[in-house]
Scaffold this motif. Structure first.
Motif, PDB file in Angstrom:
ATOM      1  N   GLY A 268       0.788  -1.234   0.000  1.00 13.39           N
ATOM      2  CA  GLY A 268       0.000   0.000   0.000  1.00 13.39           C
ATOM      3  C   GLY A 268       0.814   1.275   0.000  1.00 13.39           C
ATOM      4  N   ALA A 269       2.103   1.187   0.332  1.00 10.37           N
ATOM      5  CA  ALA A 269       2.926   2.398   0.373  1.00 10.37           C
ATOM      6  C   ALA A 269       3.001   3.057  -0.998  1.00 10.37           C
ATOM      7  CB  ALA A 269       4.329   2.065   0.869  1.00 10.37           C
ATOM      8  N   GLU A 270       2.780   2.273  -2.051  1.00 10.21           N
ATOM      9  CA  GLU A 270       2.894   2.819  -3.408  1.00 10.21           C
ATOM     10  C   GLU A 270       1.583   3.453  -3.909  1.00 10.21           C
ATOM     11  OE1 GLU A 270       4.927   0.122  -6.259  1.00 10.21           O
ATOM     12  OE2 GLU A 270       5.172  -1.171  -4.517  1.00 10.21           O
ATOM     13  N   ILE A 271       0.533   3.349  -3.132  1.00 14.33           N
ATOM     14  CA  ILE A 271      -0.764   3.870  -3.600  1.00 14.33           C
ATOM     15  C   ILE A 271      -0.774   5.400  -3.506  1.00 14.33           C
ATOM     16  CG2 ILE A 271      -3.267   3.915  -3.185  1.00 14.33           C
ATOM     17  CD1 ILE A 271      -3.001   1.040  -2.085  1.00 14.33           C
ATOM     18  N   VAL A 272      -1.142   6.042  -4.608  1.00 14.18           N
ATOM     19  CA  VAL A 272      -1.224   7.515  -4.615  1.00 14.18           C
ATOM     20  C   VAL A 272      -2.523   7.922  -3.921  1.00 14.18           C
ATOM     21  CG1 VAL A 272      -1.391   9.578  -6.063  1.00 14.18           C
ATOM     22  CG2 VAL A 272       0.072   7.665  -6.767  1.00 14.18           C
ATOM     23  N   ILE A 273      -2.379   8.768  -2.906  1.00 16.39           N
ATOM     24  CA  ILE A 273      -3.546   9.217  -2.135  1.00 16.39           C
ATOM     25  C   ILE A 273      -3.960  10.607  -2.603  1.00 16.39           C
ATOM     26  CG2 ILE A 273      -4.417   9.802   0.169  1.00 16.39           C
ATOM     27  CD1 ILE A 273      -3.954   6.784  -0.202  1.00 16.39           C
ATOM     28  N   GLU A 274      -5.199  10.725  -3.031  1.00 19.33           N
ATOM     29  CA  GLU A 274      -5.728  12.012  -3.495  1.00 19.33           C
ATOM     30  C   GLU A 274      -5.832  12.998  -2.327  1.00 19.33           C
ATOM     31  OE1 GLU A 274      -9.744  11.548  -4.868  1.00 19.33           O
ATOM     32  OE2 GLU A 274      -9.932  13.619  -5.512  1.00 19.33           O
ATOM     33  N   GLU A 275      -5.352  14.210  -2.553  1.00 20.83           N
ATOM     34  CA  GLU A 275      -5.574  15.286  -1.566  1.00 20.83           C
ATOM     35  C   GLU A 275      -6.566  16.254  -2.182  1.00 20.83           C
ATOM     36  OE1 GLU A 275      -3.143  16.606   1.209  1.00 20.83           O
ATOM     37  OE2 GLU A 275      -1.854  14.831   1.256  1.00 20.83           O
ATOM     38  N   ARG A 276      -7.568  16.622  -1.432  1.00 20.21           N
ATOM     39  CA  ARG A 276      -8.652  17.417  -2.001  1.00 20.21           C
ATOM     40  C   ARG A 276      -8.620  18.863  -1.498  1.00 20.21           C
ATOM     41  NH1 ARG A 276     -12.285  15.038  -5.151  1.00 20.21           N
ATOM     42  NH2 ARG A 276     -13.880  16.529  -4.547  1.00 20.21           N
ATOM     43  N   ASP A 277      -9.513  19.658  -2.094  1.00 19.26           N
ATOM     44  CA  ASP A 277      -9.554  21.105  -1.855  1.00 19.26           C
ATOM     45  C   ASP A 277      -9.742  21.421  -0.364  1.00 19.26           C
ATOM     46  OD1 ASP A 277     -10.525  23.874  -1.777  1.00 19.26           O
ATOM     47  OD2 ASP A 277     -10.702  23.664  -3.939  1.00 19.26           O
ATOM     48  N   ALA A 278      -8.990  22.419   0.102  1.00 21.56           N
ATOM     49  CA  ALA A 278      -9.084  22.830   1.506  1.00 21.56           C
ATOM     50  C   ALA A 278     -10.497  23.259   1.888  1.00 21.56           C
ATOM     51  CB  ALA A 278      -8.112  23.974   1.765  1.00 21.56           C
ATOM     52  N   ARG A 279     -11.250  23.795   0.903  1.00 23.00           N
ATOM     53  CA  ARG A 279     -12.588  24.311   1.237  1.00 23.00           C
ATOM     54  C   ARG A 279     -13.540  23.218   1.693  1.00 23.00           C
ATOM     55  NH1 ARG A 279     -13.461  27.680  -4.075  1.00 23.00           N
ATOM     56  NH2 ARG A 279     -12.316  25.841  -4.703  1.00 23.00           N
ATOM     57  N   GLU A 280     -13.222  21.960   1.402  1.00 26.44           N
ATOM     58  CA  GLU A 280     -14.072  20.882   1.918  1.00 26.44           C
ATOM     59  C   GLU A 280     -14.037  20.856   3.449  1.00 26.44           C
ATOM     60  OE1 GLU A 280     -12.800  17.284  -0.051  1.00 26.44           O
ATOM     61  OE2 GLU A 280     -13.684  17.895  -1.956  1.00 26.44           O
ATOM     62  N   LEU A 281     -12.977  21.431   4.035  1.00 25.71           N
ATOM     63  CA  LEU A 281     -12.864  21.481   5.500  1.00 25.71           C
ATOM     64  C   LEU A 281     -13.043  22.874   6.068  1.00 25.71           C
ATOM     65  CD1 LEU A 281     -10.017  18.937   5.809  1.00 25.71           C
ATOM     66  CD2 LEU A 281     -12.158  18.827   7.065  1.00 25.71           C
ATOM     67  N   THR A 282     -12.641  23.890   5.318  1.00 27.16           N
ATOM     68  CA  THR A 282     -12.721  25.248   5.868  1.00 27.16           C
ATOM     69  C   THR A 282     -14.139  25.824   5.776  1.00 27.16           C
ATOM     70  OG1 THR A 282     -12.077  26.204   3.751  1.00 27.16           O
ATOM     71  CG2 THR A 282     -10.310  25.780   5.339  1.00 27.16           C
ATOM     72  N   GLU A 283     -14.982  25.155   4.953  1.00 22.62           N
ATOM     73  CA  GLU A 283     -16.374  25.614   4.825  1.00 22.62           C
ATOM     74  C   GLU A 283     -17.311  24.446   5.099  1.00 22.62           C
ATOM     75  OE1 GLU A 283     -16.838  27.022   0.839  1.00 22.62           O
ATOM     76  OE2 GLU A 283     -15.411  28.666   1.108  1.00 22.62           O
ATOM     77  N   TYR A 284     -18.489  24.764   5.603  1.00 24.96           N
ATOM     78  CA  TYR A 284     -19.535  23.751   5.732  1.00 24.96           C
ATOM     79  C   TYR A 284     -20.774  24.316   5.063  1.00 24.96           C
ATOM     80  CZ  TYR A 284     -22.135  19.857   7.556  1.00 24.96           C
ATOM     81  OH  TYR A 284     -22.871  18.705   7.656  1.00 24.96           O
ATOM     82  N   ALA A 285     -21.221  23.654   3.992  1.00 22.80           N
ATOM     83  CA  ALA A 285     -22.344  24.150   3.190  1.00 22.80           C
ATOM     84  C   ALA A 285     -22.142  25.615   2.819  1.00 22.80           C
ATOM     85  CB  ALA A 285     -23.669  23.938   3.938  1.00 22.80           C
TER      86      ALA A 285
END
Ligand code: MRU
Length: 321
Positions: A268-285
């Motif tokens: 699993g160390a070779e699996i590329v992990i997607e990092e997503r937009d900060a706004r998914e956490l800095t905003e709620y709805a």
């Protein structure tokens, strides 16, 4: 039951997963750009559904003409972690030399197979759960959405729930809400409600406490990529669940079609992990919930080492690393 993703009148038709549960609406995707955007926004999501999207995307590109191989690259790289996306693209692209009809036929075969293989995989997994968990009826814990909406139809981990529920063996499903985009609270809960399966939504942070209170007989999750040694990439939070499950002696079962297995990766160390937009956490709805300059760590997936996994189950049955 409508398929999550299908082909109609020269377009890819998807259930818009950003609108559920408030609204059930369909989206017609008529260009490769629209498809790539829908994948990035998670209007279509879940590893097996992404495999279907990849295959249908190549069929769409072939129909539209232009540089099909360049379009296929764009689609395959719309999201990095679920191996099914590039797998589906590759399946359809292999037929390009035979013409656009052959490409479409292959893509539609991917869709048919997906439903059939997930049904078989989840039937095998239901037997594993019954063998591993003595209590009846069962209390199951689900993370993210690995149901009909994450596949073409039926589902993988939630497919196990459908099989067990048909036999009257499910007491309830504890549904992790699955921060930050709430695929559990919005999508899994919606599917369970539609199917009449008793469920409760819980914050992700409650999962370990639920196990400590003895409320969970088995954790059931899907996967986005499974390495050759059995390490499993799945929605962020899965690794923590697996640690808690091991601590509390709760079986941890992973269900996926074999298109999710990436035998080229040793671990699993070779699996590329997607990092997503900060706004998914800095905003709620749309409303800010952090200081304006907050920095963010927002990986969409994590890797659970195979040592914490009770069983990985595909349509071929229980896998061994
Ligand atoms: O970011 P998502 O919603 O595409 O993540 C989906 C998951 O992590 C699912 O658990 C996985 O794809 C398996 S779906 C059968």
């Amino acid at each position: 039951m409508r398929r999550t993703i299908d082909w109609a009148d020269g377009a890819i038709v998807i259930i818009d997963q950003t609108a559920l549960p408030a609204e059930f609406r369909l989206l017609e995707l008529r260009t490769v750009g629209e498809l790539v955007d829908a994948i990035k926004r998670l209007a279509v999501r879940g590893a097996p559904a992404l495999g279907a999207a990849g295959a249908l995307g190549v069929a769409l590109a072939a129909r539209l003409g232009g540089d099909v191989r360049a379009d296929a690259e764009l689609i395959a790289h719309a999201r990095p972690t679920a191996v099914n996306l590039a797998w589906g693209v590759g399946r359809a692209l292999a037929k390009l030399d035979e013409g656009e009809d052959a490409v479409l036929a292959e893509a539609l075969a991917v869709l048919d197979e997906d439903e059939r293989l997930n049904k078989t995989a989840s039937a095998h997994a239901a037997e594993v759960v019954l063998a591993e968990c003595p209590r009846r009826p069962l209390r199951l814990l689900s993370h993210c959405n690995a149901g009909r909406l994450a596949t073409v139809g039926w589902g993988s981990a939630l497919g196990v729930v459908w099989h067990l529920h048909e036999r009257g063996l499910v007491e309830e499903v504890l549904v992790d809400e699955t921060r930050p985009l709430l695929q559990g609270a919005r999508l899994t809960a919606w599917e369970l409600a539609q199917a009449g399966v008793p469920y409760r939504v819980q914050p992700d942070g409650a999962a370990a406490a639920a196990m400590a209170r003895g409320l969970v007989d088995c954790v059931l999750v899907g996967a986005d990529r499974i390495a050759a040694n059995g390490d499993v990439a799945n929605k962020i939070g899965t690794y923590g669940l697996a640690i808690a499950a091991r601590h509390h002696g709760v079986p941890f079962v992973v269900v996926a079609p074999s298109s999710t297995v990436d035998g080229k990766l040793a671990d699993g160390a070779e699996i590329v992990i997607e990092e997503r937009d900060a706004r998914e956490l800095t905003e709620y709805a749309g409303v800010p919930v952090t200081p304006p300059d907050a920095r963010v760590f927002n990986p969409a997936f994590d890797v659970t080492p195979h040592s914490l996994v009770t069983a990985v189950v595909t349509e071929h049955g229980r896998l061994t690393p």
